[in-house]
Scaffold this motif. Structure first.
Motif, PDB file in Angstrom:
ATOM      1  N   GLY A 253      70.618 -24.537  42.495  1.00 30.68           N
ATOM      2  CA  GLY A 253      72.174 -24.067  41.914  1.00 30.68           C
ATOM      3  C   GLY A 253      73.008 -24.714  42.850  1.00 30.68           C
TER       4      GLY A 253
ATOM      5  N   TRP B  28      80.397 -23.721  45.865  1.00 29.52           N
ATOM      6  CA  TRP B  28      80.294 -22.220  45.390  1.00 29.52           C
ATOM      7  C   TRP B  28      81.313 -21.490  44.934  1.00 29.52           C
TER       8      TRP B  28
ATOM      9  N   LYS C  26      82.440 -22.890  41.649  1.00 27.47           N
ATOM     10  CA  LYS C  26      81.616 -22.441  40.527  1.00 27.47           C
ATOM     11  C   LYS C  26      81.782 -21.123  40.293  1.00 27.47           C
TER      12      LYS C  26
ATOM     13  N   SER D 275      73.907 -28.194  42.437  1.00 34.20           N
ATOM     14  CA  SER D 275      74.508 -28.304  41.061  1.00 34.20           C
ATOM     15  C   SER D 275      75.704 -28.139  41.358  1.00 34.20           C
ATOM     16  N   ASN D 276      76.351 -26.843  41.929  1.00 36.24           N
ATOM     17  CA  ASN D 276      77.790 -26.527  42.299  1.00 36.24           C
ATOM     18  C   ASN D 276      78.467 -27.726  43.026  1.00 36.24           C
TER      19      ASN D 276
END
Length: 251
Positions: free
Chosen positions: A103, A64, A67, A106-107
């Motif tokens: 998400g 997190w 990103k 993905s991070n």
């Protein structure tokens, strides 16, 4: 006979109504004293996060930060895709278990693909005791440390060098550990940072703790350098108190 059994532990919260529990101080409570604490400055980064061995929560938070706040974060993440040891401790499966979104996954994937992330100033990897103090070379480059402790669940109070390093170097910190860990440090005489940000996260575990910590970090990321410098100046009495208390407990 259970009365003849004793258990030696470093967990300060270990209790049993039949076995004898012997709590010992762990070796991480005796880091060597540095010559002088850091001076108040205006660091380029808001947050420092240093990950050697991954787990689900460290992967979640580091992914997190990478990103969304890479430009204001000093980050290491030592995952090596060629190492079976690192693969075993990565943690994406447990991220899903604790409610990570697509998400979040993905991070984490983007972080893994760009790892390992290391710092040129640190000569020795992995950063283990006592080499972990090599990180002090970069402590003037960020405002507060996000500490990801070893034990983060259950009835466990087991602080390691990860917590004591910012204390001894007069660095404010946000603590990802077992619920109630900050409160226990306060009981031992340490002072924390609820004057400047919410420490509500200490009441939660698992994904709720991560979400509360993310809220704190997002707030800090909005601060300009003037506010960071003035906050560090305001914190000096607390930071000095904590440093002095840490070394006094070693005597």
């Amino acid at each position: 006979n259970k009365r003849d059994v004793s258990i030696t532990t470093w967990n300060h919260w270990e209790r049993h109504d039949q076995y004898l529990i012997r709590v010992q101080s762990n070796t991480f409570q005796n880091l060597p004293q540095t010559d002088s604490p850091l001076q108040v400055n205006t660091p380029n980064n808001h947050i420092g996060l240093f990950i050697g061995r991954s787990n689900w929560s460290r992967l979640w938070l580091a992914g997190w930060l990478k990103k969304h706040h890479a430009s204001n974060t000093l980050l290491t993440f030592h995952y090596d895709r060629n190492s079976e040891y690192h693969k075993a401790h990565l943690g994406p499966d447990n991220m899903l278990k604790w409610g990570a979104t697509p998400g979040d996954i993905s991070n984490a994937k983007e972080l893994i693909e760009k790892s390992p992330l290391r710092l040129d100033q640190i000569e020795q990897y992995p950063i283990l005791v006592p080499a972990n103090l090599n990180l002090l070379k970069v402590y003037d480059q960020f405002f507060a440390e996000l500490v990801c402790e070893t034990y983060i669940s259950g009835n466990t109070f087991f602080p390691t060098e990860k917590t004591y390093r910012p204390i001894m170097s007069m660095k404010p910190f946000i603590l990802h550990a077992s619920p109630g860990t900050l409160q226990e440090h306060k009981k031992q005489g340490y002072k924390t940072f609820d004057k400047w940000w919410s420490e509500e996260y200490d009441y939660y575990g698992e994904q709720l703790r991560i979400e509360k910590i993310q809220e704190v970090i997002k707030d800090i990321m909005s601060w300009d350098k003037t506010r960071i410098r003035s906050t560090l100046q305001e914190m000096q009495p607390i930071l000095e108190h904590n440093r002095n208390l840490y070394f006094a407990k070693q005597r």
